[in-house]
Scaffold this motif. Structure first.
Motif: not given
Length: 86
Positions: A54, A56, A60, A62-64
């Motif tokens: 994740v 941050e 923004k 980006f949660d992977m």
């Protein structure tokens, strides 16, 4: 940080990132804020995300993470299925 031209990116993983992966991630993130800005990584460990990352970065996220992917798959599988093609 802003005064020094630094931008913070918080990276959450299950285990500490290997040095090479951390370097590659930082290089990738360096392209986002543009010239004259330096990305500073803040690293967090959270076993609850199960795997993946994740990131941050400013406003923004980006949660992977595997946790999020599994939740998305569960929602998809619970949706009603139209088998007659209409």
């Amino acid at each position: 940080m802003a005064h020094r031209g630094e931008v913070k990116a918080t990276v959450t993983s299950v285990i500490p990132l290997p040095e090479q992966e951390e370097k590659e991630l930082k290089e990738t993130l360096q392209n986002i804020p543009g010239q004259g800005k330096q990305v500073k990584l803040e690293k967090k460990i959270d076993p609850n995300i199960l795997g993946g990352l994740v990131v941050e970065f400013g406003q923004k996220v980006f949660d992977m993470s595997i946790k999020t992917r599994a939740a998305q798959m569960e929602r998809f599988l619970c949706e009603p299925t139209n088998l007659d093609g209409k």
